[in-house]
Design an enzyme around this catalytic site. Structure first.
Site, PDB file in Angstrom:
ATOM      1  N   LYS A 207      -3.000 -19.208  18.824  1.00 49.06           N
ATOM      2  CA  LYS A 207      -3.513 -20.533  19.205  1.00 49.06           C
ATOM      3  C   LYS A 207      -3.367 -20.763  20.719  1.00 49.06           C
ATOM      4  O   LYS A 207      -4.318 -21.143  21.389  1.00 49.06           O
ATOM      5  CB  LYS A 207      -2.764 -21.643  18.438  1.00 49.06           C
ATOM      6  CG  LYS A 207      -2.861 -21.544  16.927  1.00 49.06           C
ATOM      7  CD  LYS A 207      -2.181 -22.700  16.234  1.00 49.06           C
ATOM      8  CE  LYS A 207      -0.680 -22.768  16.452  1.00 49.06           C
ATOM      9  NZ  LYS A 207       0.093 -21.629  15.891  1.00 49.06           N
TER      10      LYS A 207
ATOM     11  N   ARG B 166       0.021 -30.809  11.850  1.00 49.70           N
ATOM     12  CA  ARG B 166       0.661 -29.701  11.143  1.00 49.70           C
ATOM     13  C   ARG B 166       1.081 -30.088   9.728  1.00 49.70           C
ATOM     14  O   ARG B 166       1.662 -29.271   9.016  1.00 49.70           O
ATOM     15  CB  ARG B 166       1.906 -29.316  11.928  1.00 49.70           C
ATOM     16  CG  ARG B 166       2.069 -27.861  12.203  1.00 49.70           C
ATOM     17  CD  ARG B 166       3.252 -27.808  13.143  1.00 49.70           C
ATOM     18  NE  ARG B 166       3.735 -26.526  13.414  1.00 49.70           N
ATOM     19  CZ  ARG B 166       3.509 -25.872  14.556  1.00 49.70           C
ATOM     20  NH1 ARG B 166       2.737 -26.361  15.481  1.00 49.70           N
ATOM     21  NH2 ARG B 166       4.089 -24.728  14.758  1.00 49.70           N
TER      22      ARG B 166
ATOM     23  N   ARG C 206       6.504 -11.185  21.745  1.00 44.52           N
ATOM     24  CA  ARG C 206       5.934 -12.125  22.720  1.00 44.52           C
ATOM     25  C   ARG C 206       6.908 -12.377  23.881  1.00 44.52           C
ATOM     26  O   ARG C 206       8.102 -12.530  23.684  1.00 44.52           O
ATOM     27  CB  ARG C 206       5.631 -13.461  22.033  1.00 44.52           C
ATOM     28  CG  ARG C 206       5.253 -14.550  23.040  1.00 44.52           C
ATOM     29  CD  ARG C 206       4.658 -15.758  22.406  1.00 44.52           C
ATOM     30  NE  ARG C 206       5.543 -16.394  21.443  1.00 44.52           N
ATOM     31  CZ  ARG C 206       5.180 -17.437  20.704  1.00 44.52           C
ATOM     32  NH1 ARG C 206       3.953 -17.927  20.817  1.00 44.52           N
ATOM     33  NH2 ARG C 206       6.014 -17.969  19.852  1.00 44.52           N
TER      34      ARG C 206
ATOM     35  N   ARG D  52      11.076 -16.577  23.640  1.00 44.66           N
ATOM     36  CA  ARG D  52      11.400 -17.882  23.050  1.00 44.66           C
ATOM     37  C   ARG D  52      12.542 -17.739  22.043  1.00 44.66           C
ATOM     38  O   ARG D  52      12.558 -16.785  21.268  1.00 44.66           O
ATOM     39  CB  ARG D  52      10.155 -18.438  22.340  1.00 44.66           C
ATOM     40  CG  ARG D  52       9.458 -19.505  23.174  1.00 44.66           C
ATOM     41  CD  ARG D  52       8.147 -19.905  22.631  1.00 44.66           C
ATOM     42  NE  ARG D  52       8.140 -20.362  21.244  1.00 44.66           N
ATOM     43  CZ  ARG D  52       7.076 -20.869  20.631  1.00 44.66           C
ATOM     44  NH1 ARG D  52       5.937 -20.977  21.302  1.00 44.66           N
ATOM     45  NH2 ARG D  52       7.127 -21.251  19.375  1.00 44.66           N
TER      46      ARG D  52
ATOM     47  N   ARG E 293       9.589 -20.179   9.919  1.00 40.91           N
ATOM     48  CA  ARG E 293       8.383 -20.834  10.460  1.00 40.91           C
ATOM     49  C   ARG E 293       7.183 -20.506   9.576  1.00 40.91           C
ATOM     50  O   ARG E 293       6.326 -21.353   9.333  1.00 40.91           O
ATOM     51  CB  ARG E 293       8.137 -20.382  11.899  1.00 40.91           C
ATOM     52  CG  ARG E 293       9.114 -21.022  12.873  1.00 40.91           C
ATOM     53  CD  ARG E 293       9.160 -20.299  14.200  1.00 40.91           C
ATOM     54  NE  ARG E 293       7.934 -20.353  14.953  1.00 40.91           N
ATOM     55  CZ  ARG E 293       7.655 -19.558  15.988  1.00 40.91           C
ATOM     56  NH1 ARG E 293       8.533 -18.654  16.384  1.00 40.91           N
ATOM     57  NH2 ARG E 293       6.524 -19.674  16.621  1.00 40.91           N
TER      58      ARG E 293
HETATM   59  P1  AP5 Z   1       0.333 -17.086  20.824  1.00 40.13           P
HETATM   60  O1  AP5 Z   1      -1.009 -17.340  21.408  1.00 40.13           O
HETATM   61  O2  AP5 Z   1       1.519 -17.460  21.668  1.00 40.13           O
HETATM   62  O3  AP5 Z   1       0.429 -17.676  19.342  1.00 40.13           O
HETATM   63  P2  AP5 Z   1       0.533 -19.176  18.822  1.00 40.13           P
HETATM   64  O4  AP5 Z   1      -0.356 -19.286  17.652  1.00 40.13           O
HETATM   65  O5  AP5 Z   1       0.327 -20.153  19.962  1.00 40.13           O
HETATM   66  O6  AP5 Z   1       2.041 -19.144  18.337  1.00 40.13           O
HETATM   67  P3  AP5 Z   1       3.237 -20.158  18.509  1.00 40.13           P
HETATM   68  O7  AP5 Z   1       4.472 -19.379  18.166  1.00 40.13           O
HETATM   69  O8  AP5 Z   1       3.248 -20.834  19.841  1.00 40.13           O
HETATM   70  O9  AP5 Z   1       2.883 -21.183  17.420  1.00 40.13           O
HETATM   71  P4  AP5 Z   1       3.789 -22.100  16.658  1.00 40.13           P
HETATM   72  O10 AP5 Z   1       2.748 -22.912  16.024  1.00 40.13           O
HETATM   73  O11 AP5 Z   1       4.812 -21.535  15.763  1.00 40.13           O
HETATM   74  O12 AP5 Z   1       4.702 -22.749  17.809  1.00 40.13           O
HETATM   75  P5  AP5 Z   1       4.680 -24.169  18.525  1.00 40.13           P
HETATM   76  O13 AP5 Z   1       5.086 -23.965  19.912  1.00 40.13           O
HETATM   77  O14 AP5 Z   1       3.424 -24.906  18.215  1.00 40.13           O
HETATM   78  O15 AP5 Z   1       0.423 -15.512  20.476  1.00 40.13           O
HETATM   79  C1  AP5 Z   1       1.593 -14.938  19.947  1.00 40.13           C
HETATM   80  C2  AP5 Z   1       1.783 -13.502  20.509  1.00 40.13           C
HETATM   81  O16 AP5 Z   1       0.737 -12.665  20.005  1.00 40.13           O
HETATM   82  C3  AP5 Z   1       1.683 -13.416  22.043  1.00 40.13           C
HETATM   83  O17 AP5 Z   1       2.586 -12.439  22.499  1.00 40.13           O
HETATM   84  C4  AP5 Z   1       0.242 -12.981  22.307  1.00 40.13           C
HETATM   85  O18 AP5 Z   1       0.119 -12.242  23.505  1.00 40.13           O
HETATM   86  C5  AP5 Z   1      -0.047 -12.118  21.086  1.00 40.13           C
HETATM   87  N1  AP5 Z   1      -1.453 -12.219  20.652  1.00 40.13           N
HETATM   88  C6  AP5 Z   1      -2.215 -13.355  20.586  1.00 40.13           C
HETATM   89  N2  AP5 Z   1      -3.445 -13.060  20.105  1.00 40.13           N
HETATM   90  C7  AP5 Z   1      -3.455 -11.716  19.845  1.00 40.13           C
HETATM   91  C8  AP5 Z   1      -4.433 -10.799  19.322  1.00 40.13           C
HETATM   92  N3  AP5 Z   1      -5.660 -11.222  18.984  1.00 40.13           N
HETATM   93  N4  AP5 Z   1      -4.091  -9.505  19.179  1.00 40.13           N
HETATM   94  C9  AP5 Z   1      -2.842  -9.070  19.523  1.00 40.13           C
HETATM   95  N5  AP5 Z   1      -1.882  -9.875  20.047  1.00 40.13           N
HETATM   96  C10 AP5 Z   1      -2.170 -11.176  20.204  1.00 40.13           C
HETATM   97  O19 AP5 Z   1       5.833 -24.923  17.687  1.00 40.13           O
HETATM   98  C11 AP5 Z   1       7.209 -24.617  17.861  1.00 40.13           C
HETATM   99  C12 AP5 Z   1       8.047 -25.569  17.021  1.00 40.13           C
HETATM  100  O20 AP5 Z   1       7.851 -26.934  17.459  1.00 40.13           O
HETATM  101  C13 AP5 Z   1       7.721 -25.613  15.517  1.00 40.13           C
HETATM  102  O21 AP5 Z   1       8.383 -24.597  14.788  1.00 40.13           O
HETATM  103  C14 AP5 Z   1       8.211 -27.031  15.139  1.00 40.13           C
HETATM  104  O22 AP5 Z   1       9.599 -27.075  14.986  1.00 40.13           O
HETATM  105  C15 AP5 Z   1       7.843 -27.845  16.355  1.00 40.13           C
HETATM  106  N6  AP5 Z   1       6.510 -28.457  16.262  1.00 40.13           N
HETATM  107  C16 AP5 Z   1       5.408 -28.180  17.036  1.00 40.13           C
HETATM  108  N7  AP5 Z   1       4.355 -28.926  16.648  1.00 40.13           N
HETATM  109  C17 AP5 Z   1       4.772 -29.677  15.612  1.00 40.13           C
HETATM  110  C18 AP5 Z   1       4.116 -30.632  14.763  1.00 40.13           C
HETATM  111  N8  AP5 Z   1       2.824 -30.943  14.926  1.00 40.13           N
HETATM  112  N9  AP5 Z   1       4.848 -31.202  13.779  1.00 40.13           N
HETATM  113  C19 AP5 Z   1       6.148 -30.906  13.605  1.00 40.13           C
HETATM  114  N10 AP5 Z   1       6.820 -30.023  14.359  1.00 40.13           N
HETATM  115  C20 AP5 Z   1       6.141 -29.399  15.362  1.00 40.13           C
END
Ligand code: AP5
Length: 217
Positions: free
Chosen positions: A13, A87, A126, A159, A170
């Site tokens: 994402k 989410r 990552r 992270r 997660r």
């Molecule tokens: P990346 O692009 O970083 O993936 P992402 O989908 O953004 O993953 P996140 O870990 O950031 O998502 P998340 O939803 O768990 O975390 P968030 O910060 O929102 O890619 C990942 C890796 O893969 C990278 O190394 C990249 O280079 C590689 N990659 C990407 N695409 C690729 C491809 N096509 N091929 C190969 N490699 C690839 O949330 C963190 C925490 O915050 C949650 O656990 C929760 O506690 C809280 N939180 C956030 N939002 C909410 C909400 N709305 N409600 C409640 N709690 C929330």
């Protein structure tokens, strides 16, 4: 354009959002990034969120909805991409209420689909830049110099929630609470499903084609 990007942790994402906002001049509103900023500033919200984030659980809906409504309100551009929000179905319902009051609508929901096994490999590999937020992977998306950001030379970091145990929780949280969000939007007929196990550039090309068509419609 106003978009929502859905998908499991590690679906890509953040990676795709950064490209979309640069191409279409939109604001990137990532709930995870905003929460991490709040934590770095040691705000009340950041301190409340800490325990949930470190264990891989969701931060309570009422805190998130208020935070994201505030972020949308402050956005300078008309267009934005929501990354990581909504989410839960409850967050989607609250977002709809907020948008209706603000006389805004969502143009498209993009849903990135990925296997749990690939997520595990991606997230444990990552690395990101604490200065500019650029995201790399130790095998799939390497910086030019190992461990150093291409943009500003900062040392890359991992992270704290990218450990094997926390990623497993997660994913469990995602399947239980976030997968139903795609079905919620599917009822409205505007979900674009994308297989996210392809190469990063291939996925970007697919998304740009779809968004170009949306802009022309
Ligand atoms: P990346 O692009 O970083 O993936 P992402 O989908 O953004 O993953 P996140 O870990 O950031 O998502 P998340 O939803 O768990 O975390 P968030 O910060 O929102 O890619 C990942 C890796 O893969 C990278 O190394 C990249 O280079 C590689 N990659 C990407 N695409 C690729 C491809 N096509 N091929 C190969 N490699 C690839 O949330 C963190 C925490 O915050 C949650 O656990 C929760 O506690 C809280 N939180 C956030 N939002 C909410 C909400 N709305 N409600 C409640 N709690 C929330």
């Amino acid at each position: 354009m106003r978009l929502i990007l859905l998908g499991a942790p590690g679906a890509g994402k953040g990676t795709q959002c950064k490209r979309i906002v640069a191409e279409y001049n939109l604001s990137h509103l990532s709930s995870g990034d905003i929460l991490r900023q709040e934590r770095a500033q040691k705000s009340e919200l950041g301190q409340k969120a800490q325990e949930y984030m470190d264990s891989g659980s969701l931060v309570p809906d009422e805190l998130i909805v208020e935070m994201m409504a505030g972020a949308i309100k402050k956005t300078p551009q008309e267009g934005f991409v929501l990354d990581g929000f909504p989410r839960t179905v409850n967050q989607s319902v609250e977002l709809d209420k907020y948008l209706e009051k603000a006389n805004k609508t969502i143009d498209m929901v993009i849903n990135l689909i990925i296997d749990d096994q690939i997520v595990l490999q991606r997230l444990t590999g990552r690395r990101s830049c604490p200065t500019c937020g650029a995201v790399y992977h130790i095998e799939n998306l390497k910086p030019k110099v190992d461990g150093i950001c291409d943009n500003d030379g900062t040392r890359l970091v991992q992270r704290p929630d990218d450990t094997v145990e926390v990623v497993a929780n997660r994913l469990k949280t995602y399947h239980e609470q976030t997968e139903p969000v795609a079905d919620y939007y599917r009822q409205n007929g505007y979900v674009f499903d994308v297989q996210a196990d392809m190469d990063v550039d291939q996925i970007t090309d697919l998304l740009f084609d779809k968004l170009d068509a949306l802009q022309k419609a």
